[in-house]
Design an enzyme around this catalytic site. Structure first.
Site, mmCIF file in Angstrom:
data_model
loop_
_atom_site.group_PDB
_atom_site.id
_atom_site.type_symbol
_atom_site.label_atom_id
_atom_site.label_comp_id
_atom_site.label_asym_id
_atom_site.label_seq_id
_atom_site.Cartn_x
_atom_site.Cartn_y
_atom_site.Cartn_z
ATOM 1 N N HIS A 178 0.849 -1.185 0.000
ATOM 2 C CA HIS A 178 0.000 0.000 0.000
ATOM 3 C C HIS A 178 0.890 1.241 0.000
ATOM 4 C CE1 HIS A 178 -3.735 -2.182 0.544
ATOM 5 N NE2 HIS A 178 -3.160 -2.884 1.502
ATOM 6 N N SER A 179 0.513 2.194 -0.823
ATOM 7 C CA SER A 179 1.300 3.418 -0.930
ATOM 8 C C SER A 179 1.292 4.166 0.394
ATOM 9 C CB SER A 179 0.736 4.306 -2.038
ATOM 10 O OG SER A 179 1.445 5.516 -2.123
#
Length: 524
Positions: A178-179
């Site tokens: 996940h960014s």
């Protein structure tokens, strides 16, 4: 010459990104005062050791930076390539079975008339179904009104398998994580396909004679069930006694699905529309009006709501981001609303921005404000379902002018710039538009391949798609237990992480296949 040792967290960022970075060399007084800057580009490899050298600090005009490689990096993609080769071999094997079954079609029809079923195992391995012939008219007939589209379950299964693999670690590759804030390589397609399923299921039940009031009660009860199951999943205190309300996390993935399902299904039931190609917007204008009002509320709250000690309309991560000027402003209005409405102890305490941006404010990516845009995405999925009945309208929707123009204007074709960046943590409007465009194209391909041409049965993704709630709940509850996870010899190796994550994901696919064969389905 002065050798500066990189911070461990910063080194982790470099290892994860593995790309060209822009370095800013500043005085030791940073961030309060920045006296001079020098840029330097370098490609950092994983597990490499580097030193940053600054020369001529006393003379600003002649100051420069350089990087020395203390130990060479390693190629972290070798194991991933081997995994892809194995998957390609499996797909090739499945395709050969499909070609074999197509060639055996005449023999199959003869043997079927003689009640010989030895080809059925081949069908389960991914060959096209033979129980229905392809016709030019794909409009659902009254006799087959309960027919279930395999493409929807396959699409849902693809989304679920990707989600499980990413949640288990994704082999610890940066592009599966996940960014930390803007940008999002992972695909959360559940909300979109839920909207598509809503239109088909409600339409089928209405034709079956059920009243709208009874369906509204069913929608409400199902939403409550999803919300309660989500509370159970995001608060894993199974063996430590009763849960305490003092630190109970309220938002979550299933909670957002419950909210989106409740709103979109209610709109679909309350709008009396008959399907007609190319006129979905006109016929659904009351529902579209409600969705537009919700989006106006999101825009006003996001960009006009005053947040204490933060700039109005702030969309950044806070912490050390933006030169450390907005330390306590993580998420802007979205974070402020969650903390005010739900309380700091009832939202996610370890957001993805915590490691990179050193944020200390709790922030929930499934918060209240982002749930408004999840309604938009589910409603877009509901609108796209029209092409399942009227193929002539596919080209009209395929252009997707409204979404593509919106995406281009909002983001300026970039990740971090633009009026509204692509951000999954915020579930921004540009993120929803991006995901909806991709989901539509993918659903179109899956539908055409499976339900129209019968080239693919949807296996193996079809099986977890038929038991999506069970697989999602199971993979969350048993994530830390054997055989889904075990202690590694070398936790820094991609090899062990990739083997463990692929095995755990494949195990859930196999479990869903066994349950499918036993006709065991968990539905709410």
């Amino acid at each position: 010459h002065i050798a500066l040792k990189m911070d461990e967290a910063l080194l982790t960022v470099i290892n994860d990104l593995e790309t060209d970075l822009l370095w800013l060399c500043v005085t030791p007084g940073w961030p309060p005062m920045q006296l001079w800057t020098r840029s330097l580009q370098f490609h950092f490899g994983e597990h490499g050791n580097y030193s940053l050298w600054l020369k001529n600090l006393n003379n600003v005009s002649h100051t420069n930076c350089s990087i020395m490689v203390n130990s060479n990096p390693v190629n972290s993609y070798i194991r991933e390539c081997h995994t892809h080769k194995c998957l390609i071999m499996l797909c090739s094997y499945s395709q050969r079975l499909t070609i074999f079954n197509l060639l055996m079609r005449p023999l199959y029809l003869v043997l079927k008339s003689s009640h010989v079923n030895f080809l059925l195992p081949i069908q389960e391995l991914g060959s096209p179904r033979m129980d229905a012939l392809v016709t030019d008219n794909i409009l659902p007939s009254p006799a087959s009104s309960s027919r279930r589209l395999r493409s929807l379950d396959t699409f849902r299964g693809i989304s679920l398998v990707i989600m499980v693999f990413v949640n288990y670690g994704g082999g610890r590759y940066w592009f599966f994580k996940h960014s930390s804030w803007n940008g999002e390589p992972n695909l959360d397609l559940f909300v979109f396909i839920m909207g598509t399923s809503i239109a088909l299921s409600i339409n089928s039940m209405l034709r079956g004679g059920k009243s709208r009031s009874s369906l509204l009660r069913k929608v409400l009860w199902r939403s409550i069930q999803l919300f309660l199951i989500g509370l159970f999943i995001v608060n894993p205190n199974y063996c430590l006694g009763p849960l305490s309300f003092n630190n109970l996390r309220i938002p979550g993935v299933l909670q957002r699905l419950a909210w989106s399902y409740l709103v979109v299904a209610s709109l679909d039931l309350l709008v009396d529309a008959w399907w007609s190609p190319g006129l979905d917007v006109l016929l659904y204008w009351p529902a579209w009006l409600c969705v537009v009002v919700l989006e106006i509320i999101w825009l006003c709250l996001t960009f006009l709501l005053p947040v204490p000690d933060c700039p109005t309309g702030y969309l950044g991560p806070g912490g050390i981001g933006d030169m450390g000027l907005h330390v306590n402003c993580t998420g802007g209005a979205a974070g402020y609303i969650d903390r005010w409405l739900l309380g700091e102890n009832h939202i996610y305490q370890s957001p993805s921005s915590k490691v990179i941006y050193a944020t200390h404010m709790p922030y929930d990516p499934e918060g209240v404000l982002g749930s408004i845009n999840s309604v938009l995405m589910a409603f877009l999925g509901l609108q796209v379902s029209i092409f399942l009945f009227f193929p002539a309208a596919v080209m009209v929707h395929l252009i997707e002018k409204r979404r593509i123009i919106t995406l281009t204007v909002l983001t300026e074709c970039s990740t971090d710039k633009g009026f509204i960046p692509v951000n999954k943590n915020l579930w921004s409007l540009s993120y929803v538009t991006t995901l909806a465009c991709f989901a539509f194209v993918l659903l179109l391909l899956v539908y055409y391949t499976i339900d129209v041409k019968k080239w693919w049965s949807g296996a193996p993704f079809y099986y977890p798609g038929m038991n999506s709630i069970l697989v999602y709940v199971g993979h969350e509850v048993f994530e830390g237990y054997f055989p889904f996870r075990w202690r590694m010899v070398n936790s820094q190796s991609h090899t062990e992480h990739l083997i463990q994550n692929v095995f755990a994901t494949s195990l859930w696919v196999f479990i869903s296949y066994i349950l499918y064969r036993k006709r065991i389905f968990w539905k709410i």
